[in-house]
Design a protein around this motif. Structure first.
Motif, PDB file in Angstrom:
ATOM      1  N   LYS A 154       0.802  -1.219   0.000  1.00 58.11           N
ATOM      2  CA  LYS A 154       0.000   0.000   0.000  1.00 58.11           C
ATOM      3  C   LYS A 154       0.844   1.283   0.000  1.00 58.11           C
ATOM      4  CE  LYS A 154      -0.561   0.125   5.062  1.00 58.11           C
ATOM      5  NZ  LYS A 154      -1.531   0.020   6.174  1.00 58.11           N
ATOM      6  N   ALA A 155       2.161   1.152  -0.175  1.00 64.69           N
ATOM      7  CA  ALA A 155       3.045   2.315  -0.157  1.00 64.69           C
ATOM      8  C   ALA A 155       2.746   3.257  -1.316  1.00 64.69           C
ATOM      9  CB  ALA A 155       4.500   1.866  -0.215  1.00 64.69           C
ATOM     10  N   ASP A 156       2.805   4.565  -1.037  1.00 66.46           N
ATOM     11  CA  ASP A 156       2.586   5.543  -2.098  1.00 66.46           C
ATOM     12  C   ASP A 156       3.856   5.744  -2.921  1.00 66.46           C
ATOM     13  OD1 ASP A 156       4.289   7.232  -0.612  1.00 66.46           O
ATOM     14  OD2 ASP A 156       2.607   8.212   0.390  1.00 66.46           O
ATOM     15  N   PHE A 157       3.752   6.569  -3.945  1.00 63.42           N
ATOM     16  CA  PHE A 157       4.857   6.748  -4.895  1.00 63.42           C
ATOM     17  C   PHE A 157       6.113   7.271  -4.208  1.00 63.42           C
ATOM     18  CE2 PHE A 157       7.219   9.743  -7.594  1.00 63.42           C
ATOM     19  CZ  PHE A 157       7.708   8.854  -8.551  1.00 63.42           C
ATOM     20  N   LEU A 158       5.965   8.287  -3.353  1.00 63.54           N
ATOM     21  CA  LEU A 158       7.131   8.886  -2.709  1.00 63.54           C
ATOM     22  C   LEU A 158       7.833   7.901  -1.786  1.00 63.54           C
ATOM     23  CD1 LEU A 158       5.907  12.522  -1.907  1.00 63.54           C
ATOM     24  CD2 LEU A 158       7.521  11.788  -3.679  1.00 63.54           C
ATOM     25  N   THR A 159       7.058   7.092  -1.070  1.00 63.09           N
ATOM     26  CA  THR A 159       7.650   6.089  -0.188  1.00 63.09           C
ATOM     27  C   THR A 159       8.431   5.060  -0.999  1.00 63.09           C
ATOM     28  OG1 THR A 159       5.891   6.357   1.449  1.00 63.09           O
ATOM     29  CG2 THR A 159       7.162   4.310   1.527  1.00 63.09           C
ATOM     30  N   MET A 160       7.854   4.589  -2.084  1.00 60.56           N
ATOM     31  CA  MET A 160       8.545   3.625  -2.943  1.00 60.56           C
ATOM     32  C   MET A 160       9.802   4.232  -3.559  1.00 60.56           C
ATOM     33  SD  MET A 160       7.003   0.720  -2.790  1.00 60.56           S
ATOM     34  CE  MET A 160       7.649  -0.144  -4.224  1.00 60.56           C
ATOM     35  N   LEU A 161       9.700   5.504  -3.948  1.00 60.64           N
ATOM     36  CA  LEU A 161      10.847   6.187  -4.536  1.00 60.64           C
ATOM     37  C   LEU A 161      12.000   6.254  -3.542  1.00 60.64           C
ATOM     38  CD1 LEU A 161      11.842   7.814  -7.046  1.00 60.64           C
ATOM     39  CD2 LEU A 161      11.063   9.869  -5.846  1.00 60.64           C
ATOM     40  N   GLY A 162      11.687   6.683  -2.307  1.00 62.84           N
ATOM     41  CA  GLY A 162      12.735   6.838  -1.306  1.00 62.84           C
ATOM     42  C   GLY A 162      13.311   5.539  -0.802  1.00 62.84           C
ATOM     43  N   ARG A 163      12.468   4.515  -0.679  1.00 62.77           N
ATOM     44  CA  ARG A 163      12.913   3.243  -0.114  1.00 62.77           C
ATOM     45  C   ARG A 163      13.563   2.321  -1.144  1.00 62.77           C
ATOM     46  NH1 ARG A 163      11.498   0.787   4.738  1.00 62.77           N
ATOM     47  NH2 ARG A 163      10.160   1.988   6.151  1.00 62.77           N
ATOM     48  N   HIS A 164      13.080   2.332  -2.385  1.00 61.64           N
ATOM     49  CA  HIS A 164      13.455   1.272  -3.318  1.00 61.64           C
ATOM     50  C   HIS A 164      14.064   1.735  -4.637  1.00 61.64           C
ATOM     51  CE1 HIS A 164      11.524  -1.700  -0.748  1.00 61.64           C
ATOM     52  NE2 HIS A 164      10.487  -0.894  -0.652  1.00 61.64           N
ATOM     53  N   TYR A 165      13.961   2.991  -4.985  1.00 66.63           N
ATOM     54  CA  TYR A 165      14.457   3.423  -6.294  1.00 66.63           C
ATOM     55  C   TYR A 165      15.531   4.508  -6.203  1.00 66.63           C
ATOM     56  CZ  TYR A 165      10.378   0.766  -7.771  1.00 66.63           C
ATOM     57  OH  TYR A 165       9.457  -0.242  -7.946  1.00 66.63           O
ATOM     58  N   PHE A 167      17.037   5.451  -3.304  1.00 62.56           N
ATOM     59  CA  PHE A 167      17.503   5.379  -1.912  1.00 62.56           C
ATOM     60  C   PHE A 167      18.948   5.844  -1.737  1.00 62.56           C
ATOM     61  CE2 PHE A 167      17.897   1.180  -3.872  1.00 62.56           C
ATOM     62  CZ  PHE A 167      19.228   0.863  -3.639  1.00 62.56           C
ATOM     63  N   LEU A 168      19.726   5.897  -2.819  1.00 62.20           N
ATOM     64  CA  LEU A 168      21.100   6.385  -2.697  1.00 62.20           C
ATOM     65  C   LEU A 168      21.176   7.903  -2.579  1.00 62.20           C
ATOM     66  CD1 LEU A 168      23.093   4.074  -5.135  1.00 62.20           C
ATOM     67  CD2 LEU A 168      22.742   3.840  -2.675  1.00 62.20           C
ATOM     68  N   LEU A 169      20.038   8.567  -2.654  1.00 61.88           N
ATOM     69  CA  LEU A 169      19.987  10.023  -2.452  1.00 61.88           C
ATOM     70  C   LEU A 169      19.092  10.381  -1.267  1.00 61.88           C
ATOM     71  CD1 LEU A 169      19.600  11.111  -6.183  1.00 61.88           C
ATOM     72  CD2 LEU A 169      21.682  11.227  -4.802  1.00 61.88           C
ATOM     73  N   ALA A 170      18.840   9.424  -0.397  1.00 62.86           N
ATOM     74  CA  ALA A 170      17.833   9.603   0.653  1.00 62.86           C
ATOM     75  C   ALA A 170      18.308  10.437   1.839  1.00 62.86           C
ATOM     76  CB  ALA A 170      17.364   8.233   1.157  1.00 62.86           C
ATOM     77  N   TYR A 171      19.601  10.484   2.097  1.00 61.99           N
ATOM     78  CA  TYR A 171      20.080  11.018   3.371  1.00 61.99           C
ATOM     79  C   TYR A 171      19.653  12.457   3.662  1.00 61.99           C
ATOM     80  CZ  TYR A 171      23.015  12.008   7.379  1.00 61.99           C
ATOM     81  OH  TYR A 171      23.449  12.374   8.621  1.00 61.99           O
ATOM     82  N   PHE A 239      29.210  12.222  -1.913  1.00 67.71           N
ATOM     83  CA  PHE A 239      29.268  11.879  -0.486  1.00 67.71           C
ATOM     84  C   PHE A 239      27.962  11.245  -0.020  1.00 67.71           C
ATOM     85  CE2 PHE A 239      27.626  13.994   3.460  1.00 67.71           C
ATOM     86  CZ  PHE A 239      28.112  13.045   4.368  1.00 67.71           C
ATOM     87  N   VAL A 240      26.837  11.835  -0.387  1.00 67.73           N
ATOM     88  CA  VAL A 240      25.529  11.302   0.006  1.00 67.73           C
ATOM     89  C   VAL A 240      25.338   9.893  -0.553  1.00 67.73           C
ATOM     90  CG1 VAL A 240      23.029  11.561  -0.350  1.00 67.73           C
ATOM     91  CG2 VAL A 240      24.403  13.524   0.349  1.00 67.73           C
ATOM     92  N   ILE A 241      25.752   9.683  -1.785  1.00 72.67           N
ATOM     93  CA  ILE A 241      25.635   8.352  -2.393  1.00 72.67           C
ATOM     94  C   ILE A 241      26.467   7.342  -1.612  1.00 72.67           C
ATOM     95  CG2 ILE A 241      26.214   6.977  -4.439  1.00 72.67           C
ATOM     96  CD1 ILE A 241      25.412   9.434  -6.122  1.00 72.67           C
TER      97      ILE A 241
END
Length: 353
Positions: A154-165, A167-171, A239-241
């Motif tokens: 049930k995850a929305d687009f932003l959650t999926m983007l941050g967690r699974h696609y 995520f190397l820019l999440a910090y 660095f973030v990556i």
């Protein structure tokens, strides 16, 4: 007062706990196997690694400024971003009070290391403490904890983007809005991340972070956005990556278990991480790939972790997780196979559709 009394990890209290665990060894067994000197920080060694990193960063800036070539800048961005990450790791020791025996020096050097790379030292330190105290707990871990299958579905687009696609820019986003399902900024003393007694620590680090932002703004005003892009923004992204890559891979692996409720204990969670081999980069980023020993003994300086690892591996046996697989292969595998954990079960593993 030394870090032995002020250490936020409270390692001695953890050692005194009688954990209900099915592991064939105890925290005391592992500690007894490690040479005592591994637990002793050295100001000389810690300052050496700090000064080495700063010297390399300064040299790279000098070369980039001297050449001022778009052919060189992509190389510079990768190298400088990697050195920003190395400097973060030194500040990471400060946050664990393993840079020295003196809390005031640890916190001072933590700000010196972290503020220039836009990390709010105390805000990060406190949330990182929460991660270490709850590693492997599905309910309480702070960093890179998995979604349940129903949450994933049930995850929305932003959650999926941050967690699974992406995520190397999440910090940077984590600093401001935390992880999915959790709230609280690392910059506000009113955040649920912090205790009232930590108010001034958080304010101090937010002021230092803001001062760095203001400095970058002033320099951009003086020399233009292209200057910011060439000399700071692109190395910062690298660095973030690095930060997201390393922390993700240390806690995201199909063979590593996660625990619910009273099945979790500190030691079970601490051994539920994995050592990674980053090849020639290992020494540059201070052997941060030796992650299992770090999670078991949180206040051990980074330069003693390899010796400690060699001591505990024979005792841990099959419970010591390590991977010699190339990092890019590990990343692709984890990104594909580590999507969610089952909704039920006290000891669970990542799976995927």
């Amino acid at each position: 007062m030394t870090s032995n009394t002020l250490n936020f990890n409270n390692q001695q209290a953890l050692e005194s706990q009688e954990e209900s665990t099915n592991l064939p060894f105890t925290l005391g067994d592992l500690k007894a196997a490690i040479p005592a000197e591994c637990f002793q920080p050295s100001v000389v060694k810690s300052m050496f690694f700090f000064c080495r990193d700063v010297a390399v960063i300064a040299l790279l800036y000098a070369i980039a400024y001297r050449l001022d070539s778009w052919y060189f800048f992509p190389i510079f961005w990768i190298m400088q971003g990697t050195m920003f990450w190395a400097l973060f790791v030194v500040g990471h020791d400060c946050g664990h009070q393993s840079f020295s025996k003196y809390k005031w020096l640890n916190d001072f050097m933590g700000h010196v290391c972290h503020s220039p790379i836009l990390v709010p030292y105390h805000g990060w330190r406190i949330s990182h403490r929460t991660h270490h105290k709850n590693t492997g707990s599905l309910e309480n871990d702070e960093s890179w904890y998995p979604s349940s299958e129903s949450e994933y579905n049930k995850a929305d687009f932003l959650t999926m983007l941050g967690r699974h696609y992406a995520f190397l820019l999440a910090y940077p986003f984590y600093l401001f809005v935390r992880s999915p399902g959790k709230t609280g900024s690392h910059f506000s003393p009113k955040s649920p991340l912090f205790k009232p007694s930590e108010k001034w620590d958080v304010i101090t680090s937010t002021i230092c972070w803001s001062a760095m932002v203001a400095l970058l703004g002033f320099l951009t005003y003086q020399w233009g956005f292209v200057w910011l892009l060439k000399y700071y923004l692109m190395p910062y992204i690298v660095f973030v990556i690095w930060l997201d890559l390393v922390t993700y891979l240390h806690h995201t692996e199909p063979e590593i278990p996660w625990y619910r409720g009273d099945e979790w204990t500190f030691l079970k969670g601490a051994v539920s991480t994995i050592d990674r081999d980053y090849g020639f980069i290992n020494h540059i980023h201070h052997d941060i790939g030796t992650h299992v020993a770090h999670h078991i003994f949180l206040n051990m300086p980074h330069y003693n972790l390899k010796k400690a690892t060699a001591a505990i591996k024979p005792i841990m046996g099959e419970y010591f997780f390590e991977s010699k697989q190339p990092i890019w292969k590990s990343l692709l595998r984890s990104a594909k196979e580590c999507q969610f954990v089952p909704d039920t079960g006290k000891k669970v593993y990542y799976t995927y559709k």
